[in-house]
Design a protein around this motif. Structure first.
Motif, PDB file in Angstrom:
ATOM      1  N   ARG A  34     -12.547  -1.341   9.854  1.00 24.41           N
ATOM      2  CA  ARG A  34     -11.220  -1.173   9.266  1.00 24.41           C
ATOM      3  C   ARG A  34     -10.437  -0.340  10.258  1.00 24.41           C
ATOM      4  NH1 ARG A  34      -6.414  -0.320   7.683  1.00 24.41           N
ATOM      5  NH2 ARG A  34      -5.758  -0.828   5.492  1.00 24.41           N
ATOM      6  N   THR A  35      -9.524  -0.867  10.956  1.00 23.82           N
ATOM      7  CA  THR A  35      -8.585   0.197  11.937  1.00 23.82           C
ATOM      8  C   THR A  35      -7.084   0.693  11.205  1.00 23.82           C
ATOM      9  OG1 THR A  35      -7.489  -1.657  12.751  1.00 23.82           O
ATOM     10  CG2 THR A  35      -9.637  -0.896  13.920  1.00 23.82           C
ATOM     11  N   PHE A  36      -6.668   1.858  11.537  1.00 21.43           N
ATOM     12  CA  PHE A  36      -5.763   2.402  10.992  1.00 21.43           C
ATOM     13  C   PHE A  36      -5.207   3.559  11.957  1.00 21.43           C
ATOM     14  CE2 PHE A  36      -9.330   4.580   9.242  1.00 21.43           C
ATOM     15  CZ  PHE A  36      -9.056   5.926   9.097  1.00 21.43           C
ATOM     16  N   SER A  37      -3.974   3.900  12.010  1.00 19.14           N
ATOM     17  CA  SER A  37      -3.371   4.972  13.073  1.00 19.14           C
ATOM     18  C   SER A  37      -2.658   5.800  12.210  1.00 19.14           C
ATOM     19  CB  SER A  37      -2.656   4.264  13.783  1.00 19.14           C
ATOM     20  OG  SER A  37      -2.277   4.956  14.981  1.00 19.14           O
ATOM     21  N   PHE A  38      -2.695   7.117  12.805  1.00 17.23           N
ATOM     22  CA  PHE A  38      -1.566   8.226  12.248  1.00 17.23           C
ATOM     23  C   PHE A  38      -0.492   8.228  13.484  1.00 17.23           C
ATOM     24  CE2 PHE A  38      -5.783   9.200  10.475  1.00 17.23           C
ATOM     25  CZ  PHE A  38      -5.376   9.244   9.198  1.00 17.23           C
ATOM     26  N   GLY A  39      -0.523   7.401  14.588  1.00 17.99           N
ATOM     27  CA  GLY A  39       0.421   7.637  15.621  1.00 17.99           C
ATOM     28  C   GLY A  39       0.320   8.996  16.103  1.00 17.99           C
ATOM     29  N   GLN A  40       1.529   9.701  16.367  1.00 23.10           N
ATOM     30  CA  GLN A  40       1.268  11.105  16.841  1.00 23.10           C
ATOM     31  C   GLN A  40       1.166  12.236  15.771  1.00 23.10           C
ATOM     32  OE1 GLN A  40       0.882  11.885  19.957  1.00 23.10           O
ATOM     33  NE2 GLN A  40       0.712   9.577  20.255  1.00 23.10           N
ATOM     34  N   ASN A  41       1.244  11.838  14.512  1.00 22.73           N
ATOM     35  CA  ASN A  41       1.198  12.751  13.259  1.00 22.73           C
ATOM     36  C   ASN A  41      -0.266  13.265  13.232  1.00 22.73           C
ATOM     37  OD1 ASN A  41       3.788  11.993  12.473  1.00 22.73           O
ATOM     38  ND2 ASN A  41       3.299  10.185  11.484  1.00 22.73           N
ATOM     39  N   ILE A 120     -17.508  -2.580  -1.794  1.00 19.77           N
ATOM     40  CA  ILE A 120     -16.042  -2.144  -2.339  1.00 19.77           C
ATOM     41  C   ILE A 120     -15.881  -0.662  -1.787  1.00 19.77           C
ATOM     42  CG2 ILE A 120     -17.067  -1.315  -4.591  1.00 19.77           C
ATOM     43  CD1 ILE A 120     -14.569  -2.661  -5.761  1.00 19.77           C
ATOM     44  N   PHE A 121     -14.711  -0.369  -1.309  1.00 16.51           N
ATOM     45  CA  PHE A 121     -14.335   0.787  -0.956  1.00 16.51           C
ATOM     46  C   PHE A 121     -12.831   1.092  -1.523  1.00 16.51           C
ATOM     47  CE2 PHE A 121     -11.939   3.164   2.445  1.00 16.51           C
ATOM     48  CZ  PHE A 121     -13.113   4.278   2.767  1.00 16.51           C
ATOM     49  N   GLU A 122     -12.593   2.416  -1.282  1.00 13.84           N
ATOM     50  CA  GLU A 122     -11.057   2.811  -1.547  1.00 13.84           C
ATOM     51  C   GLU A 122     -11.106   4.342  -1.198  1.00 13.84           C
ATOM     52  OE1 GLU A 122     -10.056   2.779  -5.882  1.00 13.84           O
ATOM     53  OE2 GLU A 122     -11.220   4.778  -6.367  1.00 13.84           O
ATOM     54  N   CYS A 123      -9.831   4.699  -0.472  1.00 12.68           N
ATOM     55  CA  CYS A 123      -9.448   5.933  -0.196  1.00 12.68           C
ATOM     56  C   CYS A 123      -7.816   5.927  -0.561  1.00 12.68           C
ATOM     57  CB  CYS A 123      -9.602   6.166   1.449  1.00 12.68           C
ATOM     58  SG  CYS A 123      -9.286   7.758   1.920  1.00 12.68           S
ATOM     59  N   ASN A 124      -7.812   6.516  -1.866  1.00  9.67           N
ATOM     60  CA  ASN A 124      -6.378   6.515  -2.036  1.00  9.67           C
ATOM     61  C   ASN A 124      -5.625   7.410  -1.200  1.00  9.67           C
ATOM     62  OD1 ASN A 124      -6.377   4.551  -4.515  1.00  9.67           O
ATOM     63  ND2 ASN A 124      -7.619   6.509  -5.430  1.00  9.67           N
ATOM     64  N   ASP A 125      -6.229   8.450  -0.656  1.00  4.17           N
ATOM     65  CA  ASP A 125      -5.301   9.465   0.246  1.00  4.17           C
ATOM     66  C   ASP A 125      -4.834   8.754   1.605  1.00  4.17           C
ATOM     67  OD1 ASP A 125      -6.070  11.701  -1.353  1.00  4.17           O
ATOM     68  OD2 ASP A 125      -7.818  11.906  -0.499  1.00  4.17           O
ATOM     69  N   LEU A 126      -5.509   7.734   1.980  1.00  4.99           N
ATOM     70  CA  LEU A 126      -5.127   7.075   3.109  1.00  4.99           C
ATOM     71  C   LEU A 126      -4.422   5.448   2.694  1.00  4.99           C
ATOM     72  CD1 LEU A 126      -8.158   7.591   5.601  1.00  4.99           C
ATOM     73  CD2 LEU A 126      -5.977   8.766   5.423  1.00  4.99           C
ATOM     74  N   GLU A 127      -4.588   5.266   1.531  1.00  8.03           N
ATOM     75  CA  GLU A 127      -4.269   4.005   1.083  1.00  8.03           C
ATOM     76  C   GLU A 127      -4.975   3.067   1.785  1.00  8.03           C
ATOM     77  OE1 GLU A 127       0.079   3.765   1.310  1.00  8.03           O
ATOM     78  OE2 GLU A 127       0.460   5.102  -0.345  1.00  8.03           O
ATOM     79  N   ILE A 128      -6.283   2.972   1.743  1.00 11.12           N
ATOM     80  CA  ILE A 128      -7.021   1.909   2.489  1.00 11.12           C
ATOM     81  C   ILE A 128      -8.042   1.365   1.260  1.00 11.12           C
ATOM     82  CG2 ILE A 128      -8.952   1.651   4.018  1.00 11.12           C
ATOM     83  CD1 ILE A 128      -7.849   3.757   6.033  1.00 11.12           C
ATOM     84  N   TYR A 129      -7.974   0.427   1.181  1.00 11.80           N
ATOM     85  CA  TYR A 129      -8.837  -0.510   0.257  1.00 11.80           C
ATOM     86  C   TYR A 129      -9.552  -1.571   0.703  1.00 11.80           C
ATOM     87  CZ  TYR A 129      -5.451   2.136  -2.250  1.00 11.80           C
ATOM     88  OH  TYR A 129      -4.689   3.324  -2.747  1.00 11.80           O
TER      89      TYR A 129
END
Length: 723
Positions: A34-41, A120-129
């Motif tokens: 599962r990939t995700f990005s914060f950009g420059q943040n 099953i997985f969840e990370c509410n802080d990153l909104e990844i499910y």
């Protein structure tokens, strides 16, 4: 762990159970990305996650191992989810979560699988499910495994690297691996297959952050090829790592010195084979990170001579705790045995308190009782593991039977195990003495009493109950009738006392009647030399448990002590009972002599754990051998902890040990005890940093010189005495 979510959420409310398309396939091994990005943040400092899997998973964030061997072994009625924080592994720009998931599909003595796989997985802080945004690949390199007679769940690894696909860049978020497809969504949470999951009650395993690369010893055989030997620092639980260059189709086997374990005590001809790895190379470089926990003190990589080794190593994993107890004594052998017992106990801690991690990984009630007493002395942070074992026992006891081998596919009813467990010296007694959790006993008191009512009374004591298996100890001349009556008496005495603590006296009269009956029967078995129901034959274990009932009159104490000193039927499984009885008879000197004699081989055998018997047969790591820990501290050192650690009694006995030091972390604080004996003076120093009532017993027969017999209530802080 502190949670970072600002608002409470419904557990897995936005997540789905996912897998590859064939979720019913046994021995299934999938990789999820599962990939995700914060950009420059800047990424958040913390990202709180939850995950569950049947059967196990290994989770990486940006190539960093975060969870190793996740997914606590489930039972028929309970599956677990894990909690962890991945915030420290996040970076600016692109990020990736990679999860290696395993589904066994076969039950064992340590695990009950669900009918299908699932993650099953969840990370509410990153909104990844977990949902179709996860990409999944079924790793076809895991071929049909070789059969094994392992007692526990899971499979041998049969890995053919030619079928693994282009997964070398799996940790690179920028790399698009076309073989990965969107995950198959199986169900929303909760569903009819997995049900509701429960928060894991024990910590995630700790593990080496990176593989430990070592230079192995090489042995060449003209027929078998090369064997690379890694001598581990001690017996350990490890996962193997290797980088090798091959031509393709070369077969490499990975085993330990404990992959094959002999049976013992009537099962000597059997060989039990733990899981192992068979790896078939592909051309050029092969990188294999094994995720199969293996036990041993030596790791073997055997391969054809055409294979070139680049790197070999391992990761260590184990229960996330460190010893909170220290011990030194007047004997190098006792100190060595204590250290071996601590390592034995550590390796026996996992999803349960294991009989032995080498052969079974099963919770047997009698073994867990012995180990729990040692564990609560030695690993304070592992206290939740004892509670989990108790919860497992109670979960499986709907028919008022206390089962061994739970959680697992074949619960086993061994009456003697249940009676040991349900006594002051069993797992229930240990939990009562070392924790303040009275609510557990209040909730389960009637069910435990009903268990004892499974035994029928006769005019002459309690009738033996068969259960699944009537078993008392490994060695010979077992006086079953006397043993079961003495064990039953002790269990009744414990439950009667517990009833007064939880405020339930409904069974008190019944216990009194049964104890009187058994006491009369035990009295009838005295023949002038010892207690026996067998003609001209004495069992040290049976006589020991009679002593522990408190029913031996003063005028027989010397005779029973002589019998216990001269009779050696007990295996290490019940040796502690004989030593405890000698201590109760004020013969700690005889207890220490017997201990030193029986453990003389184990003290000097060069091993780092204690095995199934005194002389090296069977397993080399057996949880009941952790009895050495409480024998050293409680019996020889004279440190007794009772009633939620609210009462501590210290009875120095210089006939058993002349130089003694221990420091214990207890529920009520820390206690340090130090004895130092010389012919002219004995120093006793007790640093009491607890809220308990701590008493020091001074007796001339234990000190070895004429001193005043007295009991001293100790102050907080350091207390010093010279006698």
């Amino acid at each position: 762990m502190e949670k970072t979510e600002e608002q409470p959420t419904i557990l897995f409310g936005k997540s789905k159970w996912i897998w590859s398309p064939d979720a019913a396939k046994k021995n299934s091994n999938v990789i999820m990305r599962r990939t995700f990005s914060f950009g420059q943040n800047k990424p958040p400092a913390r990202a709180f996650c939850r995950a569950a899997c049947d059967s196990h998973y290994y989770l990486f964030v940006n190539g960093n191992a975060v969870v190793w061997n996740g997914g606590l072994n489930r039972s028929n009625g309970r599956a677990y989810y894990d909690e962890f924080d991945i915030g420290s592994y996040l970076t600016k720009g692109d990020n990736i979560i990679v999860v290696f998931c395993q589904y066994y599909g076969n039950d064992g003595r340590d695990l009950v699988c669900s009918p299908r796989a699932g993650f099953i997985f969840e990370c509410n802080d990153l909104e990844i499910y977990s949902d179709g945004s996860f990409m999944v690949y079924e790793n076809e390199a895991f071929r049909t495994p070789r059969t094994t007679n392992c007692c526990y769940a899971g499979w041998n690894v049969n890995y053919d690297a030619a079928h693994e696909g282009p997964i070398q860049n799996v940790y690179d978020p920028a790399y698009n691996i076309t073989q990965f497809k969107p995950a198959t969504v199986l169900a929303s949470y909760p569903d009819d297959v997995m049900g509701n999951v429960t928060l894991r009650p024990v910590p995630l395993d700790k593990f080496s952050a990176q593989p430990i690369i070592v230079k192995p010893k090489k042995i060449t055989d003209q027929f078998d090829g090369d064997t690379y030997i890694i001598n581990l620092p001690r017996e350990m639980r490890v996962t193997p790592y290797m980088e090798v260059a091959g031509n393709g189709q070369e077969v490499i086997t990975i085993t330990t010195d404990r992959t094959e374990v002999m049976g013992c005590f009537g099962d000597e001809v059997s060989t039990y084979k733990a899981h192992s790895v068979t790896y078939t190379t592909k051309p050029t470089l092969n990188i294999y990170e094994g995720m199969l926990p293996m036990m041993g003190s030596v790791l073997y990589f055997t391969m054809p001579r055409s294979v070139k080794v680049v790197k070999l190593g391992y990761r260590e994993l184990g229960f996330n705790t460190m010893p909170t107890c220290t011990f030194t004594s007047d004997g190098d052998k006792l100190d060595a045995l204590f250290g071996k017992a601590v390592n034995t106990l550590y390796l026996s801690m996992g999803s349960t308190i294991m009989d032995t991690p080498e052969r079974e990984r099963t919770m047997w009630l009698g073994d867990a009782s012995i180990a729990s007493r040692a564990l609560l002395l030695t690993y304070y942070d592992a206290m939740p593991l004892v509670k989990k074992v108790l919860d497992d026992i109670m979960e499986y006891s709907q028919d008022n039977i206390l089962y061994s081998c739970v959680p697992g596919n074949v619960p086993v009813d061994i009456p003697s195990h249940g009676l040991i467990a349900l006594s002051d010296y069993g797992i229930f007694g240990a939990y009562r003495n070392y924790t303040t959790d009275i609510e557990f006993f209040r909730l389960n008191y009637e069910k435990l009493c009903d268990y004892l009512m499974q035994w029928e009374m006769t005019e002459h004591g309690v009738a033996l109950r068969d259960g699944t298996r009537r078993w008392y100890d490994n060695l010979y001349n077992v006086d079953e009738v006397l043993l079961e009556n003495a064990l039953y008496y002790n269990a009744c005495a414990f439950m009667k006392e517990l009833g007064s603590v939880v405020g339930n006296n409904d069974y008190e009269e019944e216990f009194d009647d049964r104890m009187v009956n058994i006491a009369e029967f035990i009295e009838s078995t005295w023949d002038g030399l010892g207690y026996t129901t067998r003609e001209d034959c004495y069992d040290d274990r049976a006589n020991a448990f009679v002593v522990l009932t408190g029913l031996v009159p003063d005028d027989r104490r010397s005779a029973v002590a002589r019998l216990l000193s001269a009779t050696v039927n007990a295996s290490p499984y019940l040796e502690w009972a004989v030593l405890s009885a000698l201590t109760a008879l004020d013969r700690r000197d005889a207890a220490r002599l017997r201990f030193d004699t029986r453990y003389s081989c184990a003290a000097t055998d060069g091993k780092t754990t204690l095995g199934e018997d005194f002389n090296g047969y069977g397993t080399q790591c057996q949880s009941y051998q952790s009895a050495v820990i409480f024998e050293a501290i409680e019996l020889f050192g004279g440190v007794s902890v009772k009633d939620g650690a609210s009462k501590i009694r210290i009875t120095p006995d210089f006939t058993a040990i002349k130089d003694f030091r221990t420091e214990l972390k207890l529920a009520v604080g820390t206690l340090e005890v130090r004895y130092k004996y010389s012919p002219t003076k004995a120093d006793i120093i007790i640093d009491n940093r607890t809220t308990a009532k701590v008493e020091l017993d001074i007796a001339p027969e234990r000190i070895g010189r004429p001193v005043e017999r007295r009991t001293i209530v100790l102050n907080k802080g350091k207390n010093k005495f010279s006698v």
